[in-house]
Design an enzyme around this catalytic site. Structure first.
Site, short mmCIF file in Angstrom:
data_model
loop_
_atom_site.label_atom_id
_atom_site.label_comp_id
_atom_site.label_asym_id
_atom_site.label_seq_id
_atom_site.Cartn_x
_atom_site.Cartn_y
_atom_site.Cartn_z
N GLY A 112 0.84 -1.20 0.00
CA GLY A 112 0.00 0.00 0.00
C GLY A 112 0.87 1.24 0.00
CG ASN A 147 4.56 6.47 2.25
OD1 ASN A 147 4.93 5.32 2.48
ND2 ASN A 147 5.36 7.38 1.72
N GLY A 178 -2.03 2.07 5.98
CA GLY A 178 -2.29 1.25 7.16
C GLY A 178 -1.40 0.03 7.27
CD GLU A 237 7.80 -0.01 3.43
OE1 GLU A 237 8.59 -0.33 2.52
OE2 GLU A 237 6.67 0.47 3.20
#
Length: 279
Positions: free
Chosen positions: A40, A42, A45, A166
């Site tokens: 998704g 930034n 969620g 990330e």
């Protein structure tokens, strides 16, 4: 699908002082041995979900179950023994003066006996191909090497699930590929369950299943091929499909008889070579 390890049931989460839901009525399961990518833009969620799964936040409502036990403040430490997390910046994760010390840190905190700890550290570093760097100072390592050491630190704790939050976003292409190849090998060898939190769909292409988050909700769910076929929809969400998928579609439009959607450049090159050999 394998055994269900984690279940989210109508989970809602609000940050203090916010009028909107960061996570809004989210339900999905995570299965043993799979690689699940949660993607998704930034603010979608996805990173909040990672923190909820690891007990860094607790749901405002709804239930998260890990190995059959509800995740609460009373059970969070037991849950963290089952779920390990590798964060974005490898430099923020090091606490030891050597690679060996760093991988041993979590084991020491858990009171693991010295002989067992030494064996686990050695085995974990071998699995990520960093055992030759045992006595190295962490700051001398490349970004990809640092993340592989961080993964070894998690592996030594023997969790059921590893979350990559990330974890490749600050790495150069070579470091990113090193880490993802390491994760792929570990998943195949150890039946390790991987949850990859990312905005990079090149990384998500390596997963078995993708969940697309938008505005705190599950927007789409499916295999990489199913998700990448939603090209226009993904672009509207601020995401982009992998280069290999784009190129494959462009070549098909020129009339090339390509049979498959290609999740990696290697897959595309292989079919192009096969096609060329038949000409």
């Amino acid at each position: 699908m394998g055994k269900k390890l984690v279940s989210l049931d109508h989970v809602v989460f609000n940050y203090e002082g916010s009028d909107s839901h960061a996570i809004n009525d989210v339900s999905f399961d995570i299965y043993e041995g799979e690689w699940l990518a949660i993607v998704g833009h930034n603010g979608s969620g996805k990173s909040t979900l990672a923190k909820l799964l690891n007990g860094l936040h607790f749901a405002s409502s709804g239930v998260i179950t890990i190995n059959g036990s509800e995740l609460t403040q009373a059970t969070v430490w037991e849950a963290r023994r089952k779920i390990g997390m590798v964060f974005q910046n490898p430099d923020n994760q090091f606490v030891g003066t050597t690679v060996e010390d760093d991988v041993a840190f979590g084991l020491e905190n858990n009171g693991i006996q010295q002989d067992i700890m030494a064996e686990r550290v050695k085995r974990a570093l071998m699995k990520v191909k960093m055992d030759a760097f045992l006595d190295q100072e962490p700051h001398h390592l490349s970004g990809g090497q640092k993340q592989r050491v961080a993964i070894a630190g998690v592996l030594a704790l023997q969790p059921d699930i590893i979350i990559l939050d990330e974890a490749t976003s600050m790495l150069d292409p070579r470091g990113r590929e090193e880490v993802l190849e390491t994760v792929r090998e570990l998943k195949e060898e150890n039946v390790l369950t991987v949850v990859s939190i990312t905005h990079d769909l090149e990384e998500a292409a390596k997963a078995d299943r993708i969940i697309v988050m938008n505005k705190g909700q599950v927007h789409r769910e499916g295999s990489p091929i199913e998700i990448f076929r939603l090209e226009d929809e993904l672009i509207e969400l601020g995401l982009d499909i992998p280069f290999s998928v784009k190129l494959s579609k462009a070549l098909q439009k020129t009339g090339l008889d390509l049979k498959n959607d290609h999740l990696t450049e290697e897959e595309l090159v292989k079919e192009l070579c096969e096609l060329h050999s038949k000409m």
